[in-house]
Design a protein around this motif. Structure first.
Motif, mmCIF file in Angstrom:
data_model
loop_
_atom_site.group_PDB
_atom_site.id
_atom_site.type_symbol
_atom_site.label_atom_id
_atom_site.label_comp_id
_atom_site.label_asym_id
_atom_site.label_seq_id
_atom_site.Cartn_x
_atom_site.Cartn_y
_atom_site.Cartn_z
ATOM 1 N N ILE A 158 13.175 12.332 -0.762
ATOM 2 C CA ILE A 158 12.647 12.272 -1.866
ATOM 3 C C ILE A 158 12.627 13.633 -2.636
ATOM 4 O O ILE A 158 13.192 14.000 -3.659
ATOM 5 C CB ILE A 158 11.035 12.201 -1.608
ATOM 6 N N ILE A 159 12.780 14.680 -1.568
ATOM 7 C CA ILE A 159 13.075 16.042 -2.124
ATOM 8 C C ILE A 159 14.461 16.447 -2.638
ATOM 9 O O ILE A 159 14.769 16.885 -3.603
ATOM 10 C CB ILE A 159 12.716 17.206 -1.054
ATOM 11 N N SER A 160 15.387 15.542 -1.997
ATOM 12 C CA SER A 160 16.978 15.744 -2.466
ATOM 13 C C SER A 160 16.976 14.986 -3.761
ATOM 14 O O SER A 160 17.757 15.401 -4.751
ATOM 15 C CB SER A 160 17.871 14.919 -1.439
ATOM 16 N N MET A 161 16.495 13.843 -3.919
ATOM 17 C CA MET A 161 16.640 12.926 -5.168
ATOM 18 C C MET A 161 15.792 14.021 -6.378
ATOM 19 O O MET A 161 16.419 14.079 -7.489
ATOM 20 C CB MET A 161 15.744 11.829 -5.262
ATOM 21 N N ALA A 162 14.762 14.731 -6.157
ATOM 22 C CA ALA A 162 14.151 15.426 -7.028
ATOM 23 C C ALA A 162 14.995 16.585 -7.349
ATOM 24 O O ALA A 162 14.950 17.036 -8.724
ATOM 25 C CB ALA A 162 12.662 15.914 -6.584
ATOM 26 N N ALA A 163 15.556 17.237 -6.370
ATOM 27 C CA ALA A 163 16.327 18.581 -6.818
ATOM 28 C C ALA A 163 17.631 18.019 -7.627
ATOM 29 O O ALA A 163 18.091 18.677 -8.470
ATOM 30 C CB ALA A 163 16.954 18.983 -5.480
ATOM 31 N N VAL A 164 18.397 16.857 -7.468
ATOM 32 C CA VAL A 164 19.438 16.364 -8.081
ATOM 33 C C VAL A 164 18.944 15.990 -9.499
ATOM 34 O O VAL A 164 19.544 16.424 -10.492
ATOM 35 C CB VAL A 164 20.126 15.017 -7.304
ATOM 36 N N ASP A 165 17.896 15.210 -9.422
ATOM 37 C CA ASP A 165 17.262 14.986 -10.952
ATOM 38 C C ASP A 165 16.962 16.275 -11.818
ATOM 39 O O ASP A 165 17.366 16.332 -13.008
ATOM 40 C CB ASP A 165 15.998 14.235 -10.780
ATOM 41 N N ALA A 166 16.488 17.413 -11.152
ATOM 42 C CA ALA A 166 16.152 18.614 -11.875
ATOM 43 C C ALA A 166 17.440 19.341 -12.265
ATOM 44 O O ALA A 166 17.635 19.803 -13.325
ATOM 45 C CB ALA A 166 15.298 19.454 -10.897
ATOM 46 N N GLY A 167 18.485 19.271 -11.412
ATOM 47 C CA GLY A 167 19.702 19.794 -11.732
ATOM 48 C C GLY A 167 20.411 19.266 -13.001
ATOM 49 O O GLY A 167 20.858 19.799 -13.788
ATOM 50 N N LEU A 168 20.310 18.137 -12.731
ATOM 51 C CA LEU A 168 21.242 17.008 -13.991
ATOM 52 C C LEU A 168 20.202 17.454 -15.237
ATOM 53 O O LEU A 168 20.695 17.465 -16.369
ATOM 54 C CB LEU A 168 21.187 15.749 -13.418
ATOM 55 N N ARG A 169 19.001 17.544 -14.947
ATOM 56 C CA ARG A 169 18.083 17.500 -16.171
ATOM 57 C C ARG A 169 18.485 18.880 -17.008
ATOM 58 O O ARG A 169 18.588 19.028 -18.012
ATOM 59 C CB ARG A 169 16.727 17.545 -15.825
ATOM 60 N N MET B 20 0.944 -1.081 -0.001
ATOM 61 C CA MET B 20 0.063 -0.042 -0.107
ATOM 62 C C MET B 20 0.767 1.073 0.209
ATOM 63 O O MET B 20 1.836 1.460 0.612
ATOM 64 C CB MET B 20 -0.801 -0.010 1.278
ATOM 65 N N ARG B 21 0.552 2.304 -0.783
ATOM 66 C CA ARG B 21 1.415 3.426 -0.923
ATOM 67 C C ARG B 21 0.888 4.370 0.083
ATOM 68 O O ARG B 21 -0.273 4.668 0.726
ATOM 69 C CB ARG B 21 1.033 4.150 -2.175
ATOM 70 N N LYS B 22 2.028 5.058 0.783
ATOM 71 C CA LYS B 22 1.589 6.171 1.683
ATOM 72 C C LYS B 22 1.616 7.479 1.166
ATOM 73 O O LYS B 22 2.173 7.669 0.061
ATOM 74 C CB LYS B 22 3.151 6.031 2.752
ATOM 75 N N LYS B 23 0.764 8.251 1.836
ATOM 76 C CA LYS B 23 0.643 9.567 1.561
ATOM 77 C C LYS B 23 1.830 10.562 2.069
ATOM 78 O O LYS B 23 2.727 9.871 3.015
ATOM 79 C CB LYS B 23 -0.816 10.178 2.206
ATOM 80 N N TRP B 24 1.909 11.611 1.556
ATOM 81 C CA TRP B 24 2.946 12.396 1.924
ATOM 82 C C TRP B 24 3.193 12.789 3.250
ATOM 83 O O TRP B 24 4.336 12.617 3.817
ATOM 84 C CB TRP B 24 2.891 13.609 0.981
ATOM 85 N N ALA B 25 2.074 13.025 3.869
ATOM 86 C CA ALA B 25 1.778 13.264 5.345
ATOM 87 C C ALA B 25 2.190 11.835 6.416
ATOM 88 O O ALA B 25 2.583 12.158 7.357
ATOM 89 C CB ALA B 25 0.674 13.825 5.757
ATOM 90 N N ALA C 223 12.607 11.886 7.258
ATOM 91 C CA ALA C 223 13.863 11.335 6.548
ATOM 92 C C ALA C 223 13.612 11.144 5.300
ATOM 93 O O ALA C 223 14.132 11.246 4.023
ATOM 94 C CB ALA C 223 14.633 10.446 7.408
ATOM 95 N N ALA C 224 12.437 10.379 5.300
ATOM 96 C CA ALA C 224 12.066 9.810 3.669
ATOM 97 C C ALA C 224 11.635 11.105 2.767
ATOM 98 O O ALA C 224 11.826 11.035 1.842
ATOM 99 C CB ALA C 224 10.821 9.031 4.038
ATOM 100 N N ARG C 225 10.845 12.140 3.552
ATOM 101 C CA ARG C 225 10.662 13.356 2.670
ATOM 102 C C ARG C 225 11.859 14.026 2.096
ATOM 103 O O ARG C 225 11.931 14.573 1.151
ATOM 104 C CB ARG C 225 9.631 14.412 3.613
ATOM 105 N N ALA C 226 12.885 13.948 3.201
ATOM 106 C CA ALA C 226 13.934 14.711 2.947
ATOM 107 C C ALA C 226 14.640 14.277 1.610
ATOM 108 O O ALA C 226 15.315 14.767 0.864
ATOM 109 C CB ALA C 226 14.907 14.914 3.978
#
Length: 79
Positions: A16-27, A1-6, A11-14
């Motif tokens: 995800i945000i870190s990976m998204a920032a790295v992906d955006a920067g590389l992109r 079952m998938r968890k909601k953001w809340a 640590a999990a939120r951080a």
């Protein structure tokens, strides 16, 4: 079952945000590099690279593949 953001831990939120920032920067880096190169300096069609880099979420994998293998080395980059 998938968890909601809340429901995610801080640590999990951080993570995800870190990976998204790295992906955006590389992109952004990869797309800017791709746009600045002539088609003869790119391995494969520039249009395909543009579509893939702009539309496929890959956690930084596809921009890294482009930056390492999609660009042809110029003589000044080989040193």
């Amino acid at each position: 079952m998938r968890k909601k953001w809340a429901e995610l831990s801080p640590a999990a939120r951080a993570g995800i945000i870190s990976m998204a920032a790295v992906d955006a920067g590389l992109r952004v880096w990869a797309i800017r590099d791709l746009r600045s190169r002539d088609k003869s300096q790119v391995n494969g069609p520039k249009l395909v690279w543009t579509v893939v880099l702009g539309g496929v979420n890959s956690a930084g994998l596809l921009p890294t593949v482009y930056l390492l293998a999609g660009r042809k080395r110029t003589p000044s980059e080989s040193h």
